[in-house]
Design a protein around this motif. Structure first.
Motif, mmCIF file in Angstrom:
data_model
loop_
_atom_site.group_PDB
_atom_site.id
_atom_site.type_symbol
_atom_site.label_atom_id
_atom_site.label_comp_id
_atom_site.label_asym_id
_atom_site.label_seq_id
_atom_site.Cartn_x
_atom_site.Cartn_y
_atom_site.Cartn_z
ATOM 1 N N MET A 6 0.987 -1.270 -0.117
ATOM 2 C CA MET A 6 -0.068 -0.024 -0.103
ATOM 3 C C MET A 6 0.804 1.437 0.150
ATOM 4 S SD MET A 6 -3.136 -0.984 2.930
ATOM 5 C CE MET A 6 -3.721 0.319 2.578
ATOM 6 N N ASP A 10 -2.695 5.363 0.186
ATOM 7 C CA ASP A 10 -3.718 4.521 0.504
ATOM 8 C C ASP A 10 -3.690 4.210 2.034
ATOM 9 O OD1 ASP A 10 -4.109 3.918 -2.030
ATOM 10 O OD2 ASP A 10 -2.443 2.216 -2.311
ATOM 11 N N HIS A 11 -2.419 4.386 2.888
ATOM 12 C CA HIS A 11 -2.471 4.321 4.219
ATOM 13 C C HIS A 11 -3.282 5.255 4.738
ATOM 14 C CE1 HIS A 11 -0.043 0.639 5.121
ATOM 15 N NE2 HIS A 11 1.030 1.231 4.243
ATOM 16 N N GLU A 14 -6.771 4.834 4.252
ATOM 17 C CA GLU A 14 -7.629 3.579 4.992
ATOM 18 C C GLU A 14 -7.705 4.143 6.628
ATOM 19 O OE1 GLU A 14 -8.908 -0.212 5.904
ATOM 20 O OE2 GLU A 14 -8.337 0.809 4.098
ATOM 21 N N LEU A 15 -6.599 4.982 6.703
ATOM 22 C CA LEU A 15 -6.815 5.556 8.199
ATOM 23 C C LEU A 15 -7.960 6.544 8.513
ATOM 24 C CD1 LEU A 15 -5.505 6.051 11.059
ATOM 25 C CD2 LEU A 15 -4.187 7.676 10.157
ATOM 26 N N PHE A 108 -6.942 -1.736 10.608
ATOM 27 C CA PHE A 108 -6.146 -0.763 9.982
ATOM 28 C C PHE A 108 -4.761 -1.315 9.727
ATOM 29 C CE2 PHE A 108 -2.641 2.565 10.531
ATOM 30 C CZ PHE A 108 -2.825 3.075 9.409
#
Length: 263
Positions: A6, A10-11, A14-15, A108
């Motif tokens: 990722m 992307d991180h 997602e967070l 996560f």
């Protein structure tokens, strides 16, 4: 681990998704708890009015301290009582959605886990939630009643009378309830740190004596009273939790190696 890596974007996406879910759950819980904030406030008077007493024959019991029982809480600003209800509802809502928060935390970090590790989501959520609630309950039933008894009776004599602000009292209680709940997450943090390779069970054993000293130092900082008894009430559970974390990290390491060999 998953082959597809990722990116930073992307991180962050997602967070943000996990934070939005947690905040949404907290909002729903807050609406519910705010409707019962007055009842919750009455429950928070327990540490003020009751003091635990230990007996080898009868175990633990709670007695009413008549002096404290007659203490009336006051509010010193027009909005203080309103904000008190808001804080109670918010913290109560947070405690209710703790399982959701831990589940979203797991979701996560799960992309960075091995496939055999992802099946531990339920034990992680149940263990983390249970430890948090045990910490809150321990503080509510044991630490805070002793603390209030000590603080409101220490060298008061016949010339001083406690007149507590409801806002400051509730802030005092909620702060320590959350602090104890988080401190009781120590075994979970140890296991996570071990699985991420930051520490090893051998390192934890090596620094056991240092951990005991740090437990008493932390207890002296966290506990609301300066007496050794209340500090011991905090330090001893922390030491026990540290030992539990050591054994849990050993078991997780063994399990991880076996599952890794199978794959």
């Amino acid at each position: 681990m998953e082959e597809q890596k990722m990116s930073l974007i992307d991180h962050l996406s997602e967070l943000r998704k996990r934070i939005v879910i947690c905040l949404g759950a907290l909002l729903v819980a807050f609406i519910f708890t705010f409707s019962y904030s007055e009842d919750l406030f009455k429950l928070l008077l327990f540490p003020l009015n009751y003091t635990p007493r230990f007996s080898l024959k009868e175990g633990i019991s709670f007695i009413t301290d008549q002096k404290l029982h007659n203490t009336k809480l006051v509010f010193l600003a027009p909005a203080e009582a309103f904000w008190m209800n808001m804080k109670i509802a918010l913290v109560s809502g947070f405690i209710i959605v703790i399982p959701v928060i831990f589940h979203q935390l797991w979701k996560f970090v799960s992309p960075g886990l091995y496939q055999h590790e992802k099946k531990y989501v339920l034990p992680f959520v149940l263990t983390a939630t249970g430890l948090f609630l045990i910490g809150v309950a321990f503080c509510y039933f044991i630490v805070l009643p002793y603390a209030m008894d000590f603080l409101l009776n220490y060298k008061v004599g016949d010339f001083l009378m406690p007149m507590l602000s409801v806002g400051l009292y509730i802030d005092f209680l909620l702060k320590f309830l959350l602090a104890f709940g988080l401190v009781f997450e120590l075994p979970v943090l140890i296991v996570i740190a071990t699985r991420m390779g930051f520490i090893t069970p051998q390192t934890l054993k090596k620094y056991r004596k240092l951990a005991i000293i740090l437990a008493f130092v932390t207890a002296a900082i966290i506990t609301p009273t300066p007496d050794a008894f209340n500090q011991t009430l905090m330090a001893v559970p922390m030491i026990i939790l540290y030992e539990v974390g050591i054994w849990a990290s050993i078991l997780i390491n063994k399990k991880g190696r076996k599952d890794g060999e199978k794959e």
